[in-house]
Write a protein that holds these residues in place. Sequence first.
Motif, PDB file in Angstrom:
ATOM      1  N   PHE A 247     -46.658  67.500  85.991  1.00 14.63           N
ATOM      2  CA  PHE A 247     -46.879  66.226  85.683  1.00 14.63           C
ATOM      3  C   PHE A 247     -46.282  64.995  86.428  1.00 14.63           C
ATOM      4  CE2 PHE A 247     -47.428  69.169  82.038  1.00 14.63           C
ATOM      5  CZ  PHE A 247     -48.732  69.129  81.916  1.00 14.63           C
ATOM      6  N   THR A 248     -47.263  63.992  86.603  1.00 13.53           N
ATOM      7  CA  THR A 248     -46.727  62.882  87.112  1.00 13.53           C
ATOM      8  C   THR A 248     -47.086  61.725  85.968  1.00 13.53           C
ATOM      9  OG1 THR A 248     -46.779  63.322  89.511  1.00 13.53           O
ATOM     10  CG2 THR A 248     -46.972  60.916  88.885  1.00 13.53           C
ATOM     11  N   THR A 249     -45.892  61.139  85.622  1.00 10.59           N
ATOM     12  CA  THR A 249     -46.120  60.007  84.546  1.00 10.59           C
ATOM     13  C   THR A 249     -45.756  58.547  85.115  1.00 10.59           C
ATOM     14  OG1 THR A 249     -45.725  61.543  83.068  1.00 10.59           O
ATOM     15  CG2 THR A 249     -45.392  59.274  81.992  1.00 10.59           C
ATOM     16  N   LEU A 250     -46.760  57.833  85.136  1.00 11.35           N
ATOM     17  CA  LEU A 250     -46.567  56.357  85.824  1.00 11.35           C
ATOM     18  C   LEU A 250     -46.681  55.348  84.758  1.00 11.35           C
ATOM     19  CD1 LEU A 250     -49.239  57.139  88.709  1.00 11.35           C
ATOM     20  CD2 LEU A 250     -46.466  57.561  88.606  1.00 11.35           C
ATOM     21  N   GLU A 251     -46.064  54.178  85.163  1.00  6.44           N
ATOM     22  CA  GLU A 251     -46.274  52.810  84.494  1.00  6.44           C
ATOM     23  C   GLU A 251     -46.692  51.829  85.308  1.00  6.44           C
ATOM     24  OE1 GLU A 251     -43.182  49.468  82.395  1.00  6.44           O
ATOM     25  OE2 GLU A 251     -42.532  51.568  82.546  1.00  6.44           O
ATOM     26  N   LEU A 252     -47.623  51.337  84.734  1.00  8.95           N
ATOM     27  CA  LEU A 252     -48.290  49.915  85.510  1.00  8.95           C
ATOM     28  C   LEU A 252     -47.965  48.935  84.832  1.00  8.95           C
ATOM     29  CD1 LEU A 252     -50.284  52.458  86.126  1.00  8.95           C
ATOM     30  CD2 LEU A 252     -52.064  50.922  86.599  1.00  8.95           C
ATOM     31  N   VAL A 253     -47.215  47.920  85.774  1.00  7.91           N
ATOM     32  CA  VAL A 253     -46.454  46.606  84.943  1.00  7.91           C
ATOM     33  C   VAL A 253     -46.811  45.558  86.071  1.00  7.91           C
ATOM     34  CG1 VAL A 253     -44.389  47.279  86.049  1.00  7.91           C
ATOM     35  CG2 VAL A 253     -44.623  45.535  83.949  1.00  7.91           C
ATOM     36  N   CYS A 254     -47.020  44.407  85.604  1.00 13.22           N
ATOM     37  CA  CYS A 254     -47.195  43.148  86.573  1.00 13.22           C
ATOM     38  C   CYS A 254     -45.816  43.060  87.307  1.00 13.22           C
ATOM     39  CB  CYS A 254     -47.397  41.823  85.723  1.00 13.22           C
ATOM     40  SG  CYS A 254     -49.203  41.655  85.043  1.00 13.22           S
ATOM     41  N   SER A 255     -46.036  42.864  88.973  1.00 19.01           N
ATOM     42  CA  SER A 255     -45.042  42.744  89.579  1.00 19.01           C
ATOM     43  C   SER A 255     -44.196  41.526  89.404  1.00 19.01           C
ATOM     44  CB  SER A 255     -45.641  42.677  91.060  1.00 19.01           C
ATOM     45  OG  SER A 255     -44.626  42.456  92.104  1.00 19.01           O
ATOM     46  N   PRO A 256     -42.916  41.346  89.533  1.00 18.56           N
ATOM     47  CA  PRO A 256     -42.318  40.336  89.132  1.00 18.56           C
ATOM     48  C   PRO A 256     -42.552  39.054  90.257  1.00 18.56           C
ATOM     49  CG  PRO A 256     -41.076  42.219  89.062  1.00 18.56           C
ATOM     50  CD  PRO A 256     -42.106  42.625  89.567  1.00 18.56           C
ATOM     51  N   SER A 257     -43.034  39.594  91.450  1.00 17.11           N
ATOM     52  CA  SER A 257     -43.246  38.389  92.404  1.00 17.11           C
ATOM     53  C   SER A 257     -44.604  37.701  91.987  1.00 17.11           C
ATOM     54  CB  SER A 257     -43.519  38.928  93.562  1.00 17.11           C
ATOM     55  OG  SER A 257     -44.379  40.205  93.656  1.00 17.11           O
ATOM     56  N   HIS A 258     -45.702  38.309  91.369  1.00 20.14           N
ATOM     57  CA  HIS A 258     -46.894  37.722  90.636  1.00 20.14           C
ATOM     58  C   HIS A 258     -46.941  38.134  89.201  1.00 20.14           C
ATOM     59  CE1 HIS A 258     -47.241  38.049  95.014  1.00 20.14           C
ATOM     60  NE2 HIS A 258     -48.321  36.846  94.819  1.00 20.14           N
ATOM     61  N   PRO A 259     -46.146  37.531  88.238  1.00 21.80           N
ATOM     62  CA  PRO A 259     -46.298  37.790  86.766  1.00 21.80           C
ATOM     63  C   PRO A 259     -47.383  37.454  86.030  1.00 21.80           C
ATOM     64  CG  PRO A 259     -44.970  35.652  87.241  1.00 21.80           C
ATOM     65  CD  PRO A 259     -45.264  36.385  88.543  1.00 21.80           C
ATOM     66  N   ASN A 260     -48.198  36.551  86.598  1.00 18.48           N
ATOM     67  CA  ASN A 260     -49.577  36.433  85.979  1.00 18.48           C
ATOM     68  C   ASN A 260     -50.668  37.059  86.349  1.00 18.48           C
ATOM     69  OD1 ASN A 260     -48.180  34.255  84.675  1.00 18.48           O
ATOM     70  ND2 ASN A 260     -48.409  32.955  86.400  1.00 18.48           N
ATOM     71  N   CYS A 261     -50.604  38.448  86.353  1.00 21.73           N
ATOM     72  CA  CYS A 261     -51.575  39.350  86.656  1.00 21.73           C
ATOM     73  C   CYS A 261     -52.386  39.700  85.356  1.00 21.73           C
ATOM     74  CB  CYS A 261     -51.181  40.669  87.406  1.00 21.73           C
ATOM     75  SG  CYS A 261     -50.222  41.650  86.077  1.00 21.73           S
ATOM     76  N   ASN A 262     -53.647  40.124  85.646  1.00 20.86           N
ATOM     77  CA  ASN A 262     -54.639  40.369  84.518  1.00 20.86           C
ATOM     78  C   ASN A 262     -55.377  41.500  84.844  1.00 20.86           C
ATOM     79  OD1 ASN A 262     -55.874  40.466  82.072  1.00 20.86           O
ATOM     80  ND2 ASN A 262     -56.817  38.467  82.432  1.00 20.86           N
ATOM     81  N   ILE A 263     -55.108  42.558  84.627  1.00 24.35           N
ATOM     82  CA  ILE A 263     -56.248  43.663  84.868  1.00 24.35           C
ATOM     83  C   ILE A 263     -56.555  44.317  83.629  1.00 24.35           C
ATOM     84  CG2 ILE A 263     -56.331  45.906  86.065  1.00 24.35           C
ATOM     85  CD1 ILE A 263     -54.173  45.158  87.625  1.00 24.35           C
ATOM     86  N   ASP A 264     -57.874  44.502  83.171  1.00 27.05           N
ATOM     87  CA  ASP A 264     -58.339  45.061  82.136  1.00 27.05           C
ATOM     88  C   ASP A 264     -59.724  45.728  82.280  1.00 27.05           C
ATOM     89  OD1 ASP A 264     -59.137  45.745  79.613  1.00 27.05           O
ATOM     90  OD2 ASP A 264     -58.910  43.707  78.653  1.00 27.05           O
ATOM     91  N   PHE A 265     -59.753  46.922  82.189  1.00 29.34           N
ATOM     92  CA  PHE A 265     -60.958  47.584  82.288  1.00 29.34           C
ATOM     93  C   PHE A 265     -61.220  48.982  81.848  1.00 29.34           C
ATOM     94  CE2 PHE A 265     -58.561  48.611  86.588  1.00 29.34           C
ATOM     95  CZ  PHE A 265     -58.917  49.963  86.240  1.00 29.34           C
ATOM     96  N   TRP A 266     -61.917  49.605  81.393  1.00 30.23           N
ATOM     97  CA  TRP A 266     -62.241  51.013  80.870  1.00 30.23           C
ATOM     98  C   TRP A 266     -62.774  51.779  82.043  1.00 30.23           C
ATOM     99  CZ3 TRP A 266     -61.032  52.451  75.901  1.00 30.23           C
ATOM    100  CH2 TRP A 266     -60.513  51.429  74.953  1.00 30.23           C
ATOM    101  N   GLN A 267     -62.247  53.129  81.996  1.00 33.19           N
ATOM    102  CA  GLN A 267     -62.617  54.059  83.111  1.00 33.19           C
ATOM    103  C   GLN A 267     -63.233  55.503  82.405  1.00 33.19           C
ATOM    104  OE1 GLN A 267     -59.045  54.295  85.464  1.00 33.19           O
ATOM    105  NE2 GLN A 267     -58.705  56.463  84.723  1.00 33.19           N
ATOM    106  N   ASP A 268     -64.229  56.051  83.159  1.00 38.00           N
ATOM    107  CA  ASP A 268     -64.648  57.282  82.783  1.00 38.00           C
ATOM    108  C   ASP A 268     -64.854  58.234  83.864  1.00 38.00           C
ATOM    109  OD1 ASP A 268     -66.079  59.503  81.904  1.00 38.00           O
ATOM    110  OD2 ASP A 268     -67.605  58.632  80.691  1.00 38.00           O
ATOM    111  N   GLN A 269     -64.207  59.359  84.011  1.00 38.49           N
ATOM    112  CA  GLN A 269     -64.277  60.202  85.145  1.00 38.49           C
ATOM    113  C   GLN A 269     -65.541  60.703  85.516  1.00 38.49           C
ATOM    114  OE1 GLN A 269     -61.826  63.486  84.376  1.00 38.49           O
ATOM    115  NE2 GLN A 269     -62.750  64.118  82.592  1.00 38.49           N
ATOM    116  N   ARG A 270     -66.276  60.442  84.684  1.00 39.88           N
ATOM    117  CA  ARG A 270     -67.780  60.910  84.986  1.00 39.88           C
ATOM    118  C   ARG A 270     -68.749  60.070  85.498  1.00 39.88           C
ATOM    119  NH1 ARG A 270     -68.913  63.422  78.995  1.00 39.88           N
ATOM    120  NH2 ARG A 270     -68.007  61.315  78.702  1.00 39.88           N
ATOM    121  N   ALA A 271     -68.363  58.734  85.490  1.00 44.44           N
ATOM    122  CA  ALA A 271     -69.059  57.638  86.003  1.00 44.44           C
ATOM    123  C   ALA A 271     -69.200  57.604  87.452  1.00 44.44           C
ATOM    124  CB  ALA A 271     -68.572  56.330  85.451  1.00 44.44           C
ATOM    125  N   LYS A 272     -70.343  57.276  88.071  1.00 45.04           N
ATOM    126  CA  LYS A 272     -70.786  57.211  89.203  1.00 45.04           C
ATOM    127  C   LYS A 272     -71.169  55.775  89.667  1.00 45.04           C
ATOM    128  CE  LYS A 272     -69.993  61.601  89.749  1.00 45.04           C
ATOM    129  NZ  LYS A 272     -68.925  62.118  90.453  1.00 45.04           N
TER     130      LYS A 272
END
Length: 290
Positions: A247-272
Amino acid sequence: MPANGEYIALPARNSSEELLEETRLDGSRARSTTRYETSTNDRLIFWAAVGVACSTAFSAVLFFITVFFPPNVAVAPSRITTGVPRRPNPYVYLDRILANTTQKFPPITNFPPVALQFDNADPKRRMREEERGRPTEFGTVYPDDRHILVTDKVSTVVQFRHIDYAMERCVLNITIPQQDGHFDPAVTLTDPSMVDVWVLDAPMELSRYISGTLERAPQRRELLTTLTVSRSESSHSSEFHCSSGEFTTLELVCSPSHPNCNIDFWQDQRAKPIGGLHIVQQSSLSPTTT
């Protein structure tokens, strides 16, 4: 007494010998031979009694030895371990079969089955899972949609299981998913946004079926990459090793150099077309020439 006056002795009661008499056709009685019979029931009772006595004596001896002379037997260590539970290896001896192969296998696109959020201000890093459940006439339905949310207040933890054999060259990729007739990613994005991706110290599977694994985000181990997320193009990491079945476990966090990031979406592996956060696995076999 017979007519000729001869005396005939009667057999004793319960005797093992019995005097049998036969009646002739002319009505006269004649003396027959004596049959000797041994009682089968008496023998069975005798040997049963002997068996019970021997068994009782043997049990008494064992009890005496156990109580007064306990054996010094070393207890074998338990085979149950408290370590990380692991899945069985499904690729036994496959390395021998593919030892001299020249076959090239196509890449695999692998989506995370787990995506969890936690508040950055929470020192305990308590995770939660957001879902898109909707009520139907058959009950609540939970689709395979996974939420990717990274802001200055919230981080997301994802976990990948490296599938298939010898597909151990991995690249992390993020592409903003597109809407189609069956799937709405509900994208909200500050374009561009900079995201630090940390590898977490979590060798075991994050699952609701393994107690305690979904409670808190594991600690950070190393920085894998920094991604620039944009609507116009995808972003990917450099190649890293991903062992088969691990397993690979990852944490996604806003970079300190650009703290005002905003990423918000839903994903589905079956979507094309394919979109969202995923890894691309490539073959790690070294083809040999003959």
